[in-house]
Design a protein around this motif. Structure first.
Motif, PDB file in Angstrom:
ATOM      1  N   LEU A 263       0.836  -1.197   0.000  1.00  0.00           N
ATOM      2  CA  LEU A 263       0.000   0.000   0.000  1.00  0.00           C
ATOM      3  C   LEU A 263       0.874   1.251   0.000  1.00  0.00           C
ATOM      4  O   LEU A 263       2.054   1.200   0.375  1.00  0.00           O
ATOM      5  N   LEU A 264       0.289   2.362  -0.403  1.00  0.00           N
ATOM      6  CA  LEU A 264       1.067   3.588  -0.589  1.00  0.00           C
ATOM      7  C   LEU A 264       1.765   4.053   0.684  1.00  0.00           C
ATOM      8  O   LEU A 264       2.878   4.564   0.636  1.00  0.00           O
ATOM      9  N   HIS A 265       1.107   3.889   1.831  1.00  0.00           N
ATOM     10  CA  HIS A 265       1.680   4.393   3.081  1.00  0.00           C
ATOM     11  C   HIS A 265       2.696   3.435   3.703  1.00  0.00           C
ATOM     12  O   HIS A 265       3.357   3.777   4.687  1.00  0.00           O
ATOM     13  N   GLU A 266       2.838   2.218   3.146  1.00  0.00           N
ATOM     14  CA  GLU A 266       3.712   1.214   3.738  1.00  0.00           C
ATOM     15  C   GLU A 266       5.151   1.360   3.247  1.00  0.00           C
ATOM     16  O   GLU A 266       5.415   1.885   2.161  1.00  0.00           O
ATOM     17  N   ASN A 267       6.071   0.867   4.070  1.00  0.00           N
ATOM     18  CA  ASN A 267       7.487   0.888   3.715  1.00  0.00           C
ATOM     19  C   ASN A 267       7.812  -0.231   2.726  1.00  0.00           C
ATOM     20  O   ASN A 267       7.027  -1.170   2.562  1.00  0.00           O
ATOM     21  N   PRO A 268       8.974  -0.159   2.061  1.00  0.00           N
ATOM     22  CA  PRO A 268       9.360  -1.208   1.113  1.00  0.00           C
ATOM     23  C   PRO A 268       9.380  -2.589   1.767  1.00  0.00           C
ATOM     24  O   PRO A 268       9.741  -2.739   2.933  1.00  0.00           O
ATOM     25  N   SER A 269       8.996  -3.583   0.988  1.00  0.00           N
ATOM     26  CA  SER A 269       8.958  -4.959   1.487  1.00  0.00           C
ATOM     27  C   SER A 269      10.363  -5.457   1.802  1.00  0.00           C
ATOM     28  O   SER A 269      11.352  -5.015   1.205  1.00  0.00           O
ATOM     29  N   ILE A 270      10.449  -6.394   2.739  1.00  0.00           N
ATOM     30  CA  ILE A 270      11.716  -6.992   3.149  1.00  0.00           C
ATOM     31  C   ILE A 270      11.644  -8.494   2.913  1.00  0.00           C
ATOM     32  O   ILE A 270      10.606  -9.125   3.166  1.00  0.00           O
ATOM     33  N   GLY A 271      12.737  -9.068   2.439  1.00  0.00           N
ATOM     34  CA  GLY A 271      12.781 -10.500   2.190  1.00  0.00           C
ATOM     35  C   GLY A 271      13.772 -11.218   3.083  1.00  0.00           C
ATOM     36  O   GLY A 271      14.824 -10.676   3.417  1.00  0.00           O
ATOM     37  N   ILE A 272      13.413 -12.428   3.468  1.00  0.00           N
ATOM     38  CA  ILE A 272      14.310 -13.268   4.264  1.00  0.00           C
ATOM     39  C   ILE A 272      14.443 -14.626   3.583  1.00  0.00           C
ATOM     40  O   ILE A 272      13.435 -15.262   3.259  1.00  0.00           O
ATOM     41  N   VAL A 273      15.666 -15.030   3.340  1.00  0.00           N
ATOM     42  CA  VAL A 273      15.930 -16.412   2.958  1.00  0.00           C
ATOM     43  C   VAL A 273      16.238 -17.163   4.246  1.00  0.00           C
ATOM     44  O   VAL A 273      17.180 -16.821   4.966  1.00  0.00           O
ATOM     45  N   LEU A 274      15.418 -18.153   4.546  1.00  0.00           N
ATOM     46  CA  LEU A 274      15.602 -18.934   5.769  1.00  0.00           C
ATOM     47  C   LEU A 274      16.075 -20.325   5.358  1.00  0.00           C
ATOM     48  O   LEU A 274      15.312 -21.105   4.775  1.00  0.00           O
ATOM     49  N   CYS A 275      17.334 -20.610   5.623  1.00  0.00           N
ATOM     50  CA  CYS A 275      17.936 -21.847   5.123  1.00  0.00           C
ATOM     51  C   CYS A 275      18.581 -22.645   6.259  1.00  0.00           C
ATOM     52  O   CYS A 275      18.636 -22.190   7.399  1.00  0.00           O
ATOM     53  N   LYS A 276      19.071 -23.819   5.904  1.00  0.00           N
ATOM     54  CA  LYS A 276      19.639 -24.695   6.925  1.00  0.00           C
ATOM     55  C   LYS A 276      21.033 -24.252   7.343  1.00  0.00           C
ATOM     56  O   LYS A 276      21.399 -24.331   8.515  1.00  0.00           O
ATOM     57  N   GLN A 277      21.831 -23.793   6.375  1.00  0.00           N
ATOM     58  CA  GLN A 277      23.200 -23.337   6.649  1.00  0.00           C
ATOM     59  C   GLN A 277      23.540 -22.161   5.747  1.00  0.00           C
ATOM     60  O   GLN A 277      22.887 -21.947   4.718  1.00  0.00           O
ATOM     61  N   LYS A 278      24.568 -21.413   6.120  1.00  0.00           N
ATOM     62  CA  LYS A 278      24.997 -20.308   5.272  1.00  0.00           C
ATOM     63  C   LYS A 278      26.444 -19.963   5.574  1.00  0.00           C
ATOM     64  O   LYS A 278      26.949 -20.236   6.661  1.00  0.00           O
ATOM     65  N   ASP A 279      27.078 -19.360   4.577  1.00  0.00           N
ATOM     66  CA  ASP A 279      28.401 -18.779   4.723  1.00  0.00           C
ATOM     67  C   ASP A 279      28.208 -17.276   4.601  1.00  0.00           C
ATOM     68  O   ASP A 279      27.797 -16.785   3.543  1.00  0.00           O
ATOM     69  N   ASN A 280      28.476 -16.539   5.668  1.00  0.00           N
ATOM     70  CA  ASN A 280      28.160 -15.114   5.672  1.00  0.00           C
ATOM     71  C   ASN A 280      28.889 -14.332   4.581  1.00  0.00           C
ATOM     72  O   ASN A 280      28.348 -13.361   4.052  1.00  0.00           O
TER      73      ASN A 280
END
Length: 329
Positions: A263-280
């Motif tokens: 919606l117009l008044h809302e901030n930009p959407s945020i995404g999360i990748v939720l995984c088993k492991q990661k290398d930062n």
């Protein structure tokens, strides 16, 4: 009327904490001054029960907790010189909350963190225990992200408070070879617990949320709205170690959400990748040039420290237990 009741309850809680602190302080002073032995507190508890039959809340274990309470917090919380947010938060949670924090948290900074969080977010004792078990103190704000260049100034710091590096989802029943669909179903079937594990301000919109682009259909694994950030939060679930291509898919979803759903008044959407492991380091390179707000976290569905080390070799792991459960049912 509701506000009046809340104020009355908070004042009653404050007086109870002061009473317990005073009792603990008196016990500590007596024990130190007169070299009382370890059994004295047990005898005091017995004497109280005999003098005041039916008296509740003053068992030997409770008196010991009162002493610990006063010893740890006396110097910097209970007192006329300490005011402001610390004291407000301290008096906003119950003695049971404080006991859980004292039992499970070893450092002063960690204890203060959970006091603030429990007060601000109105955690129940159960919610507090879950967040401590999930080690929120360690994981909050430590995930790799690109928020500094993608989010408005007014929500950057809030976003770091909302998202975590690791999420404890110990309520799910999954095996090593189960795919994202099974994990997603387990989460949806336990959505209240998942929201608790995510943190503050989340509302669930739906799973497999459909996006349409020029008669093509795409589906977001999990879609939430966060009240504190006032934005949509899209979560993509991955059962394997993080791969750079995951961010391209999520970036596409965020573009469509901002264009067609936000919606117009809302901030930009945020995404999360939720995984088993990661290398930062790999994550940092993968999200470095993406202009949509994104972070990558991991999940664990068991508490690594819940089984004593000397027992682990004799017990099946979480995956094996899950397989046994599914065979039985």
């Amino acid at each position: 009327m509701v506000r009046s009741r809340y104020i009355a309850a908070r004042l009653a809680n404050q007086e109870q904490l002061k009473l317990y602190f005073k009792i603990g302080q008196m016990l500590s002073e007596k024990i130190n001054a007169e070299n009382w032995g370890a059994k004295v507190i047990e005898q005091i508890a017995i004497d109280l029960q005999q003098s005041l039959p039916g008296l509740r809340g003053f068992s030997a274990s409770s008196l010991k907790r009162m002493r610990q309470f006063s010893d740890l917090y006396g110097k910097f919380v209970i007192g006329p010189s300490v005011m402001g947010q610390l004291q407000t938060s301290f008096y906003s949670i119950s003695f049971t909350h404080h006991n859980r924090i004292l039992e499970k948290c070893s450092s002063e900074n960690e204890r203060l963190f959970y006091i603030f969080q429990a007060a601000e977010q109105f955690w129940s004792v159960r919610e507090l225990e879950h967040q401590i078990n999930a080690n929120l103190f360690k994981h909050q704000g430590n995930m790799p992200h690109n928020f500094n260049k993608t989010l408005p100034e007014n929500i950057k710091s809030k976003a770091l408070e909302v998202f975590k590096d690791e999420y404890l989802i110990d309520f799910v029943n999954i095996n090593e070879d189960d795919d994202e669909g099974i994990l997603e179903n387990e989460i949806v079937n336990n959505i209240r617990k998942f929201i608790m594990s995510m943190g503050k301000g989340y509302s669930f919109i739906g799973n497999q949320y459909k996006l349409e682009v020029n008669n093509n259909e795409f589906f977001v694994d999990l879609l939430f709205y966060n009240r504190h950030l006032q934005c949509l939060v899209a979560i993509e679930l991955k059962r394997k170690k993080f791969k750079p291509e995951y961010t391209g898919q999520l970036n596409f979803y965020l573009n469509v959400l901002d264009d067609k759903v936000k919606l117009l008044h809302e901030n930009p959407s945020i995404g999360i990748v939720l995984c088993k492991q990661k290398d930062n380091m790999v994550v940092d390179y993968a999200i470095k040039s993406i202009d949509k707000a994104m972070s990558v976290g991991t999940y664990t569905h068991y508490q690594a420290n819940s089984i004593p080390e000397n027992m682990k070799e004799f017990l099946p792991n979480a995956e094996a237990l899950g397989k046994c459960y599914k065979k039985v049912n």
